[in-house]
Motif scaffolding. Sequence first.
Motif, mmCIF file in Angstrom:
data_model
loop_
_atom_site.group_PDB
_atom_site.id
_atom_site.type_symbol
_atom_site.label_atom_id
_atom_site.label_comp_id
_atom_site.label_asym_id
_atom_site.label_seq_id
_atom_site.Cartn_x
_atom_site.Cartn_y
_atom_site.Cartn_z
ATOM 1 N N LEU A 1 0.922 -0.973 -0.203
ATOM 2 C CA LEU A 1 0.179 0.414 -0.161
ATOM 3 C C LEU A 1 1.195 1.254 -0.004
ATOM 4 O O LEU A 1 0.258 2.455 -0.585
ATOM 5 C CB LEU A 1 -1.317 0.027 1.455
ATOM 6 C CG LEU A 1 -2.123 -1.053 0.741
ATOM 7 C CD1 LEU A 1 -3.125 -0.754 2.653
ATOM 8 C CD2 LEU A 1 -3.402 -0.878 -0.230
ATOM 9 N N ARG A 2 2.062 1.092 0.271
ATOM 10 C CA ARG A 2 3.034 2.375 0.618
ATOM 11 C C ARG A 2 3.353 2.749 -0.616
ATOM 12 O O ARG A 2 3.392 3.882 -1.225
ATOM 13 C CB ARG A 2 3.868 2.150 1.756
ATOM 14 C CG ARG A 2 5.016 3.286 1.537
ATOM 15 C CD ARG A 2 5.757 3.605 3.270
ATOM 16 N NE ARG A 2 6.257 1.965 3.670
ATOM 17 C CZ ARG A 2 6.941 1.513 4.823
ATOM 18 N NH1 ARG A 2 6.679 2.773 5.504
ATOM 19 N NH2 ARG A 2 7.345 0.062 4.793
ATOM 20 N N SER A 3 3.657 1.521 -1.636
ATOM 21 C CA SER A 3 4.169 2.266 -2.727
ATOM 22 C C SER A 3 3.234 2.207 -4.022
ATOM 23 O O SER A 3 3.371 2.982 -4.580
ATOM 24 C CB SER A 3 4.936 1.043 -3.246
ATOM 25 O OG SER A 3 4.201 -0.463 -3.920
ATOM 26 N N ILE A 4 1.619 1.592 -3.468
ATOM 27 C CA ILE A 4 1.223 2.523 -4.448
ATOM 28 C C ILE A 4 -0.323 3.062 -4.427
ATOM 29 O O ILE A 4 -1.337 3.331 -4.727
ATOM 30 C CB ILE A 4 -0.135 0.759 -4.831
ATOM 31 C CG1 ILE A 4 -0.969 -0.082 -3.721
ATOM 32 C CG2 ILE A 4 1.096 -0.266 -5.616
ATOM 33 C CD1 ILE A 4 -1.600 -0.784 -4.286
ATOM 34 N N ALA A 5 -0.567 2.816 -3.107
ATOM 35 C CA ALA A 5 -1.211 4.225 -2.081
ATOM 36 C C ALA A 5 -0.886 5.316 -1.331
ATOM 37 O O ALA A 5 -1.064 6.312 -0.005
ATOM 38 C CB ALA A 5 -2.579 3.437 -1.913
ATOM 39 N N GLY A 6 0.235 5.549 -1.899
ATOM 40 C CA GLY A 6 0.876 6.589 -0.857
ATOM 41 C C GLY A 6 0.283 7.482 -0.237
ATOM 42 O O GLY A 6 0.185 7.998 0.799
ATOM 43 N N PRO A 7 -0.220 8.655 -0.737
ATOM 44 C CA PRO A 7 -1.431 9.601 -0.890
ATOM 45 C C PRO A 7 -2.687 10.015 -0.232
ATOM 46 O O PRO A 7 -2.414 9.969 0.860
ATOM 47 C CB PRO A 7 -1.403 9.941 -2.942
ATOM 48 C CG PRO A 7 -0.279 9.876 -3.393
ATOM 49 C CD PRO A 7 -0.172 8.699 -2.638
ATOM 50 N N GLU A 8 -2.627 8.343 -0.570
ATOM 51 C CA GLU A 8 -4.104 8.034 0.740
ATOM 52 C C GLU A 8 -3.361 7.699 2.080
ATOM 53 O O GLU A 8 -4.229 8.352 3.052
ATOM 54 C CB GLU A 8 -4.871 6.965 0.234
ATOM 55 C CG GLU A 8 -5.347 6.892 -1.065
ATOM 56 C CD GLU A 8 -4.709 7.076 -2.601
ATOM 57 O OE1 GLU A 8 -3.565 6.754 -2.436
ATOM 58 O OE2 GLU A 8 -5.312 7.185 -4.061
ATOM 59 N N LEU A 9 -2.422 6.893 2.050
ATOM 60 C CA LEU A 9 -1.899 6.465 3.525
ATOM 61 C C LEU A 9 -1.757 7.797 4.348
ATOM 62 O O LEU A 9 -2.005 8.312 5.032
ATOM 63 C CB LEU A 9 -0.568 5.625 3.413
ATOM 64 C CG LEU A 9 -1.009 4.733 2.811
ATOM 65 C CD1 LEU A 9 -0.451 3.575 2.718
ATOM 66 C CD2 LEU A 9 -2.101 4.117 3.696
ATOM 67 N N ALA A 10 -0.863 8.730 3.334
ATOM 68 C CA ALA A 10 -0.631 10.102 3.951
ATOM 69 C C ALA A 10 -1.785 10.558 4.617
ATOM 70 O O ALA A 10 -2.158 11.654 5.277
ATOM 71 C CB ALA A 10 0.371 11.124 2.931
ATOM 72 N N GLY A 11 -2.972 10.847 3.719
ATOM 73 C CA GLY A 11 -4.439 11.256 3.581
ATOM 74 C C GLY A 11 -5.220 10.895 5.246
ATOM 75 O O GLY A 11 -5.729 11.449 6.172
ATOM 76 N N LEU A 12 -4.392 9.947 5.394
ATOM 77 C CA LEU A 12 -5.384 9.144 6.712
ATOM 78 C C LEU A 12 -4.210 9.124 8.493
ATOM 79 O O LEU A 12 -5.150 8.583 8.770
ATOM 80 C CB LEU A 12 -5.423 7.259 6.016
ATOM 81 C CG LEU A 12 -6.528 7.077 5.038
ATOM 82 C CD1 LEU A 12 -6.519 5.743 4.629
ATOM 83 C CD2 LEU A 12 -8.815 7.830 5.683
ATOM 84 N N GLY A 13 -3.284 9.630 7.784
ATOM 85 C CA GLY A 13 -2.163 9.924 8.616
ATOM 86 C C GLY A 13 -0.911 8.656 9.203
ATOM 87 O O GLY A 13 -0.484 8.519 9.825
ATOM 88 N N ILE A 14 -1.673 7.474 8.711
ATOM 89 C CA ILE A 14 -0.647 5.917 8.702
ATOM 90 C C ILE A 14 0.749 6.951 8.220
ATOM 91 O O ILE A 14 1.672 6.577 9.173
ATOM 92 C CB ILE A 14 -0.981 5.156 7.615
ATOM 93 C CG1 ILE A 14 -2.439 5.020 7.736
ATOM 94 C CG2 ILE A 14 -0.711 4.006 7.746
ATOM 95 C CD1 ILE A 14 -3.106 4.697 9.009
ATOM 96 N N MET A 15 1.143 7.437 6.896
ATOM 97 C CA MET A 15 2.580 8.079 7.095
ATOM 98 C C MET A 15 2.142 9.719 6.630
ATOM 99 O O MET A 15 1.686 9.887 6.209
ATOM 100 C CB MET A 15 3.221 7.618 5.362
ATOM 101 C CG MET A 15 2.571 6.057 5.396
ATOM 102 S SD MET A 15 3.096 5.390 3.492
ATOM 103 C CE MET A 15 4.574 6.210 3.186
ATOM 104 N N PRO A 16 3.584 9.877 6.923
ATOM 105 C CA PRO A 16 3.498 11.103 7.100
ATOM 106 C C PRO A 16 3.567 11.987 5.559
ATOM 107 O O PRO A 16 3.431 11.215 4.264
ATOM 108 C CB PRO A 16 5.522 11.950 6.994
ATOM 109 C CG PRO A 16 5.737 10.334 7.121
ATOM 110 C CD PRO A 16 5.011 9.553 7.017
ATOM 111 N N HIS A 17 3.407 12.957 4.950
ATOM 112 C CA HIS A 17 2.923 13.475 3.442
ATOM 113 C C HIS A 17 4.478 13.671 3.179
ATOM 114 O O HIS A 17 5.110 14.193 3.818
ATOM 115 C CB HIS A 17 1.920 15.393 3.481
ATOM 116 C CG HIS A 17 0.910 14.944 3.979
ATOM 117 N ND1 HIS A 17 -0.139 14.906 2.961
ATOM 118 C CD2 HIS A 17 0.042 15.189 5.069
ATOM 119 C CE1 HIS A 17 -1.260 14.873 3.376
ATOM 120 N NE2 HIS A 17 -0.827 14.984 5.151
ATOM 121 N N PRO A 18 4.542 13.676 1.958
ATOM 122 C CA PRO A 18 5.991 13.897 1.483
ATOM 123 C C PRO A 18 6.680 15.686 1.630
ATOM 124 O O PRO A 18 8.054 15.396 1.874
ATOM 125 C CB PRO A 18 5.518 14.216 -0.225
ATOM 126 C CG PRO A 18 4.243 12.979 0.021
ATOM 127 C CD PRO A 18 3.124 13.597 0.902
#
Length: 231
Positions: free
Chosen positions: A202-219
């Motif tokens: 998911l981190r490789s194919i849905a990075g922006p969505e994960l960032a929007g959900l707070g799972i990962m930092p925004h770029p």
Amino acid sequence: MHIAEGFLPVSHCVGWAVASAPFVVQGVRATVRQVREHPENRVLLAAAGAFTFILSALKMPSVTGSSSHPTGTGAGAILFRPPVMAFLGTVVLVFQALLLAHGGLTTLGANVFSMAIAGPWVGYAAYVVLRRLRTPLEVQVFVAMALADLATYVVTSGQLALAYPDPTFGAAFAKFATIFALTQIPLAVIEGLVGVVLFRVLRSIAGPELAGLGIMPHPAQPAEAEGGVRA
């Protein structure tokens, strides 16, 4: 475990249905709000439901004569929080009862409480604690998904012990928990590892969505922000 049709007394079926209902209603509202406010996450939301359906449908014989299966609810709890999983898990359990004879309609409330409510909340709580400790995402996912799986079976053991307290609740709980534990503990470890692989994909194919959900930092944010907890 999905408790089979007719396996619980009527009073227990009603009681667990009443206990589960408020969580499911809250879950419906949370899911509708998620879709309305973040339509870009609809595919990810559907994928979380499908992931739960597929993993929890993998019914495996237990070495103790029962059966066990992964649950998959920890992933959805991390992505969308436990209320959404209360609704998605209920939909999954209804379809499995109707299409696969996996679980039952009379025992739906009990199965929802163990797999769609207790499991996701325990897994999410572990995830939040580990994020506050700023552990790597892989550790957070592994522990959250493994504990969500195990919590489901602990609650199921309690439900069965309440229905069949032979000779006491404590003795019955120990018996049911032992029946499941030999198979479920390694399954929980495997589910945690599957979750790590899933979130790497998911981190490789849905990075922006994960960032929007707070799972990962925004770029634009520093990498250490990943350790924070979203509100």
